[in-house]
Scaffold this motif. Structure first.
Motif, PDB file in Angstrom:
ATOM      1  N   SER A 198      61.541  61.442  38.008  1.00  0.00           N
ATOM      2  CA  SER A 198      60.792  62.545  37.440  1.00  0.00           C
ATOM      3  C   SER A 198      59.459  62.108  36.863  1.00  0.00           C
ATOM      4  O   SER A 198      59.286  60.964  36.441  1.00  0.00           O
ATOM      5  CB  SER A 198      61.632  63.212  36.340  1.00  0.00           C
ATOM      6  OG  SER A 198      60.876  64.147  35.617  1.00  0.00           O
ATOM      7  N   HIS A 199      58.535  63.049  36.792  1.00  0.00           N
ATOM      8  CA  HIS A 199      57.262  62.803  36.108  1.00  0.00           C
ATOM      9  C   HIS A 199      57.459  62.551  34.619  1.00  0.00           C
ATOM     10  O   HIS A 199      56.572  61.997  33.966  1.00  0.00           O
ATOM     11  CB  HIS A 199      56.320  64.004  36.297  1.00  0.00           C
ATOM     12  CG  HIS A 199      55.795  64.133  37.693  1.00  0.00           C
ATOM     13  ND1 HIS A 199      54.836  63.280  38.202  1.00  0.00           N
ATOM     14  CD2 HIS A 199      56.092  65.011  38.684  1.00  0.00           C
ATOM     15  CE1 HIS A 199      54.559  63.632  39.448  1.00  0.00           C
ATOM     16  NE2 HIS A 199      55.308  64.673  39.762  1.00  0.00           N
ATOM     17  N   ARG A 200      58.594  62.975  34.089  1.00  0.00           N
ATOM     18  CA  ARG A 200      58.854  62.774  32.659  1.00  0.00           C
ATOM     19  C   ARG A 200      59.078  61.301  32.324  1.00  0.00           C
ATOM     20  O   ARG A 200      59.076  60.924  31.165  1.00  0.00           O
ATOM     21  CB  ARG A 200      60.078  63.587  32.219  1.00  0.00           C
ATOM     22  CG  ARG A 200      59.902  65.087  32.351  1.00  0.00           C
ATOM     23  CD  ARG A 200      61.042  65.820  31.670  1.00  0.00           C
ATOM     24  NE  ARG A 200      62.341  65.443  32.186  1.00  0.00           N
ATOM     25  CZ  ARG A 200      62.909  65.991  33.265  1.00  0.00           C
ATOM     26  NH1 ARG A 200      62.269  66.920  33.944  1.00  0.00           N
ATOM     27  NH2 ARG A 200      64.105  65.612  33.662  1.00  0.00           N
ATOM     28  N   PHE A 201      59.299  60.479  33.343  1.00  0.00           N
ATOM     29  CA  PHE A 201      59.538  59.052  33.115  1.00  0.00           C
ATOM     30  C   PHE A 201      58.531  58.226  33.913  1.00  0.00           C
ATOM     31  O   PHE A 201      58.906  57.441  34.768  1.00  0.00           O
ATOM     32  CB  PHE A 201      60.959  58.670  33.524  1.00  0.00           C
ATOM     33  CG  PHE A 201      61.998  59.625  33.003  1.00  0.00           C
ATOM     34  CD1 PHE A 201      62.264  59.704  31.648  1.00  0.00           C
ATOM     35  CD2 PHE A 201      62.697  60.453  33.870  1.00  0.00           C
ATOM     36  CE1 PHE A 201      63.205  60.584  31.173  1.00  0.00           C
ATOM     37  CE2 PHE A 201      63.643  61.340  33.392  1.00  0.00           C
ATOM     38  CZ  PHE A 201      63.902  61.414  32.036  1.00  0.00           C
ATOM     39  N   ARG A 267      62.352  66.936  50.913  1.00  0.00           N
ATOM     40  CA  ARG A 267      60.969  67.408  50.822  1.00  0.00           C
ATOM     41  C   ARG A 267      60.715  67.714  49.347  1.00  0.00           C
ATOM     42  O   ARG A 267      61.028  68.808  48.870  1.00  0.00           O
ATOM     43  CB  ARG A 267      60.739  68.656  51.678  1.00  0.00           C
ATOM     44  CG  ARG A 267      61.016  68.440  53.170  1.00  0.00           C
ATOM     45  CD  ARG A 267      60.668  69.689  53.982  1.00  0.00           C
ATOM     46  NE  ARG A 267      61.366  70.870  53.483  1.00  0.00           N
ATOM     47  CZ  ARG A 267      62.613  71.197  53.785  1.00  0.00           C
ATOM     48  NH1 ARG A 267      63.326  70.404  54.600  1.00  0.00           N
ATOM     49  NH2 ARG A 267      63.166  72.284  53.310  1.00  0.00           N
ATOM     50  N   ILE A 268      60.174  66.744  48.618  1.00  0.00           N
ATOM     51  CA  ILE A 268      60.050  66.901  47.168  1.00  0.00           C
ATOM     52  C   ILE A 268      58.893  67.839  46.818  1.00  0.00           C
ATOM     53  O   ILE A 268      57.918  67.960  47.555  1.00  0.00           O
ATOM     54  CB  ILE A 268      59.843  65.545  46.466  1.00  0.00           C
ATOM     55  CG1 ILE A 268      58.504  64.918  46.849  1.00  0.00           C
ATOM     56  CG2 ILE A 268      60.990  64.606  46.728  1.00  0.00           C
ATOM     57  CD1 ILE A 268      58.124  63.737  45.977  1.00  0.00           C
ATOM     58  N   ASP A 269      59.064  68.485  45.686  1.00  0.00           N
ATOM     59  CA  ASP A 269      57.975  69.222  45.072  1.00  0.00           C
ATOM     60  C   ASP A 269      57.217  68.220  44.202  1.00  0.00           C
ATOM     61  O   ASP A 269      57.741  67.769  43.172  1.00  0.00           O
ATOM     62  CB  ASP A 269      58.528  70.361  44.215  1.00  0.00           C
ATOM     63  CG  ASP A 269      57.429  71.143  43.489  1.00  0.00           C
ATOM     64  OD1 ASP A 269      56.261  70.707  43.537  1.00  0.00           O
ATOM     65  OD2 ASP A 269      57.764  72.157  42.856  1.00  0.00           O
ATOM     66  N   PRO A 270      55.989  67.867  44.550  1.00  0.00           N
ATOM     67  CA  PRO A 270      55.275  66.834  43.801  1.00  0.00           C
ATOM     68  C   PRO A 270      54.947  67.244  42.375  1.00  0.00           C
ATOM     69  O   PRO A 270      54.616  66.390  41.551  1.00  0.00           O
ATOM     70  CB  PRO A 270      53.998  66.616  44.629  1.00  0.00           C
ATOM     71  CG  PRO A 270      53.829  67.869  45.412  1.00  0.00           C
ATOM     72  CD  PRO A 270      55.205  68.363  45.694  1.00  0.00           C
ATOM     73  N   GLN A 271      55.050  68.521  42.070  1.00  0.00           N
ATOM     74  CA  GLN A 271      54.859  68.951  40.687  1.00  0.00           C
ATOM     75  C   GLN A 271      56.084  68.630  39.835  1.00  0.00           C
ATOM     76  O   GLN A 271      55.981  68.539  38.605  1.00  0.00           O
ATOM     77  CB  GLN A 271      54.597  70.464  40.637  1.00  0.00           C
ATOM     78  CG  GLN A 271      53.353  70.897  41.390  1.00  0.00           C
ATOM     79  CD  GLN A 271      52.093  70.302  40.793  1.00  0.00           C
ATOM     80  OE1 GLN A 271      51.921  70.259  39.588  1.00  0.00           O
ATOM     81  NE2 GLN A 271      51.207  69.810  41.665  1.00  0.00           N
ATOM     82  N   GLU A 272      57.233  68.467  40.479  1.00  0.00           N
ATOM     83  CA  GLU A 272      58.482  68.225  39.760  1.00  0.00           C
ATOM     84  C   GLU A 272      58.913  66.760  39.801  1.00  0.00           C
ATOM     85  O   GLU A 272      59.409  66.226  38.814  1.00  0.00           O
ATOM     86  CB  GLU A 272      59.599  69.094  40.352  1.00  0.00           C
ATOM     87  CG  GLU A 272      59.397  70.587  40.173  1.00  0.00           C
ATOM     88  CD  GLU A 272      59.660  71.042  38.750  1.00  0.00           C
ATOM     89  OE1 GLU A 272      60.274  70.277  37.987  1.00  0.00           O
ATOM     90  OE2 GLU A 272      59.244  72.162  38.398  1.00  0.00           O
ATOM     91  N   LEU A 273      58.761  66.123  40.951  1.00  0.00           N
ATOM     92  CA  LEU A 273      59.286  64.774  41.146  1.00  0.00           C
ATOM     93  C   LEU A 273      58.227  63.844  41.711  1.00  0.00           C
ATOM     94  O   LEU A 273      57.379  64.270  42.507  1.00  0.00           O
ATOM     95  CB  LEU A 273      60.488  64.795  42.102  1.00  0.00           C
ATOM     96  CG  LEU A 273      61.733  65.577  41.680  1.00  0.00           C
ATOM     97  CD1 LEU A 273      62.745  65.573  42.822  1.00  0.00           C
ATOM     98  CD2 LEU A 273      62.352  65.000  40.414  1.00  0.00           C
ATOM     99  N   ARG A 274      58.313  62.594  41.333  1.00  0.00           N
ATOM    100  CA  ARG A 274      57.508  61.567  41.980  1.00  0.00           C
ATOM    101  C   ARG A 274      58.178  61.075  43.254  1.00  0.00           C
ATOM    102  O   ARG A 274      57.514  60.700  44.218  1.00  0.00           O
ATOM    103  CB  ARG A 274      57.329  60.378  41.027  1.00  0.00           C
ATOM    104  CG  ARG A 274      56.412  60.651  39.847  1.00  0.00           C
ATOM    105  CD  ARG A 274      56.339  59.433  38.944  1.00  0.00           C
ATOM    106  NE  ARG A 274      55.446  59.676  37.819  1.00  0.00           N
ATOM    107  CZ  ARG A 274      54.153  59.403  37.825  1.00  0.00           C
ATOM    108  NH1 ARG A 274      53.602  58.866  38.900  1.00  0.00           N
ATOM    109  NH2 ARG A 274      53.406  59.653  36.765  1.00  0.00           N
ATOM    110  N   ASP A 275      59.508  61.086  43.235  1.00  0.00           N
ATOM    111  CA  ASP A 275      60.249  60.562  44.389  1.00  0.00           C
ATOM    112  C   ASP A 275      61.685  61.062  44.294  1.00  0.00           C
ATOM    113  O   ASP A 275      62.173  61.430  43.213  1.00  0.00           O
ATOM    114  CB  ASP A 275      60.220  59.032  44.379  1.00  0.00           C
ATOM    115  CG  ASP A 275      60.828  58.424  45.640  1.00  0.00           C
ATOM    116  OD1 ASP A 275      60.753  59.071  46.701  1.00  0.00           O
ATOM    117  OD2 ASP A 275      61.396  57.321  45.553  1.00  0.00           O
ATOM    118  N   ALA A 276      62.367  61.078  45.421  1.00  0.00           N
ATOM    119  CA  ALA A 276      63.806  61.360  45.473  1.00  0.00           C
ATOM    120  C   ALA A 276      64.380  60.588  46.645  1.00  0.00           C
ATOM    121  O   ALA A 276      63.725  60.450  47.688  1.00  0.00           O
ATOM    122  CB  ALA A 276      64.075  62.851  45.621  1.00  0.00           C
TER     123      ALA A 276
END
Length: 313
Positions: A198-201, A267-276
Motif C-alpha cells: 500500500s501507499h500507506r507504507f 490490474r492494480i489501481d495505482p491510487q490504492e496500491l504500489r504493487d500486488a
C-alpha cells in the motif's frame, strides 16, 4: 472454498469489562463512582495510553485511583463510564489538554518507567484483556473529543448517559459513538494468496491483505468483492467470514474474511496500491529471505495469513 476458523482471539478482543449499559443513566451511581477512591481510571493523552515496563519489553497498563485519578481529571477533559472490572467501576478520562500530564501525578514507589505509549506498538505484549480495555478507552475518548459540536446544526453538544451520548443544545439531536466497519480479506487462488503493497507504507517492504470501508447499502460480501476488484482487478466468488477485530485507530472494526479468487491477472489501481502479487506458502513462511515483510503480529491481517498458511500445503 473451505471455511478456515480463527486459531486464537485477535488483539483488542476479550475485554474483561462488564459494560453495564443499564447503569449509564443512573446519575447517583455515576456521581458516587466518580468520587470513590477505589474506582479505576484509564487515562488517554493525545491518543496514547498510560503504561509501565515498555522499555523492558513487558508492558502493563497503568490504571489510576484516588489522588492520581483526581489529578488527571482536573485537566478538564472528557470522561466516560466504561463498565465494571471485577466489580470495580472503570472510567476513561482524556487528559490531552495538559502539555504533559505526568507531572500532575503524585510520585511514589513503582512509578519509575511510567509513560504514555501508542497502544499499537505493544498490544501483542500486554497481559490478556488489558489491550482491549485500553483500546476501548482510546476509541471512546477519540469520539468524545471529535464530537463536541452537532453535525446537524453546529451547536455545542453536552454529554449524557455517562459519556455515551452527545446531546445537541440547539436542535436536541442525539449523537452516539460510531464504529466504521471495514472489510479485510485474504484472497486465495489455488495454493497462492494475494497481498498488496500500500501507499500507506512507502518506506517498508510490507505486503498485506487488501482492505476497505463498507459503503452505504452494501453487504459485507459485496464490499469484499468490490474492494478486491477496485484495488487489484481480481474477481472474487465465495467469501467466508473468519473473525473480527476492534481497531480504534481511530474508530473502526475490521471484519476479516477469506475470499476465493475467480481470476488471476492482477490490474492494480495505482491510487490504492504500489504493487500486488500472488505469494506461495514457502514465501510466506520466510518473508525476509524473499525480500518482503508481513503485517504486524497484533493485526487481523497477520491472523488471516497465518491461519490460511497453517492449512496450506
Amino acid at each position: 472454498m473451505l471455511s478456515i476458523p480463527a486459531s486464537r482471539p485477535n488483539a483488542y478482543t476479550g475485554s474483561p469489562l462488564d459494560r453495564a449499559a443499564d447503569r449509564r443513566e443512573d446519575e447517583a451511581f455515576i456521581a458516587a463512582a466518580l468520587a470513590d477512591p477505589d474506582t479505576l481510571f484509564v487515562p488517554v493523552w493525545r491518543a496514547r495510553s498510560l503504561m509501565k515496563g515498555v522499555q523492558e519489553g513487558h508492558p502493563e497498563a497503568v490504571l489510576l485511583t484516588g489522588a492520581a485519578a483526581e489529578a488527571v481529571r482536573m485537566a478538564g477533559g472528557p470522561w466516560s463510564f466504561l463498565g465494571f472490572w471485577e466489580r470495580r467501576p472503570v472510567f476513561a478520562v482524556d487528559c490531552s489538554a495538559a502539555d504533559d500530564p505526568l507531572p500532575l501525578l503524585p510520585r511514589g514507589d513503582g512509578w519509575d518507567g511510567i509513560g504514555f505509549t501508542d497502544l499499537r506498538t505493544v498490544a501483542g505484549l500486554l497481559p490478556e484483556g488489558e489491550a482491549a480495555v485500553l483500546a476501548h478507552a482510546r476509541g471512546l475518548m477519540h469520539w468524545r473529543t471529535k464530537h463536541r459540536f452537532c453535525g446537524v446544526c453546529g451547536n455545542l453538544c453536552e454529554p449524557r448517559s455517562a459519556g455515551h451520548v452527545m446531546l445537541c443544545t440547539g436542535c436536541g439531536a442525539q449523537h452516539f459513538p460510531r464504529t466504521d466497519p471495514a472489510v479485510i480479506m485474504l484472497v486465495v487462488r489455488g495454493e497462492r494468496c494475494l497481498l498488496g503493497h500500500s501507499h500507506r507504507f512507502p518506506h517498508t517492504a510490507m505486503y498485506s491483505t487488501l482492505a476497505g470501508f463498507v459503503e452505504p447499502g452494501e453487504s459485507l460480501e459485496e464490499a469484499v468483492r468490490r474492494e478486491v476488484r477496485e484495488e487489484a482487478g481480481i474477481e472474487v466468488g465465495a467469501v467466508r467470514y473468519h473473525s473480527s477485530q476492534p481497531w480504534p485507530f481511530p474508530s473502526s472494526i475490521m471484519l476479516g474474511f477469506h475470499a476465493e479468487a475467480l481470476s488471476e491477472e492482477i490490474r492494480i489501481d495505482p491510487q490504492e496500491l504500489r504493487d500486488a502479487r500472488w505469494f506461495a506458502p514457502a514465501e510466506l513462511r520466510d518473508p525476509k529471505a524473499h525480500g518482503f515483510a508481513l503485517p504486524r503480529p497484533d493485526s487481523i491481517a497477520r491472523r488471516l495469513i497465518e491461519d490460511w498458511l497453517a492449512q496450506a500445503s
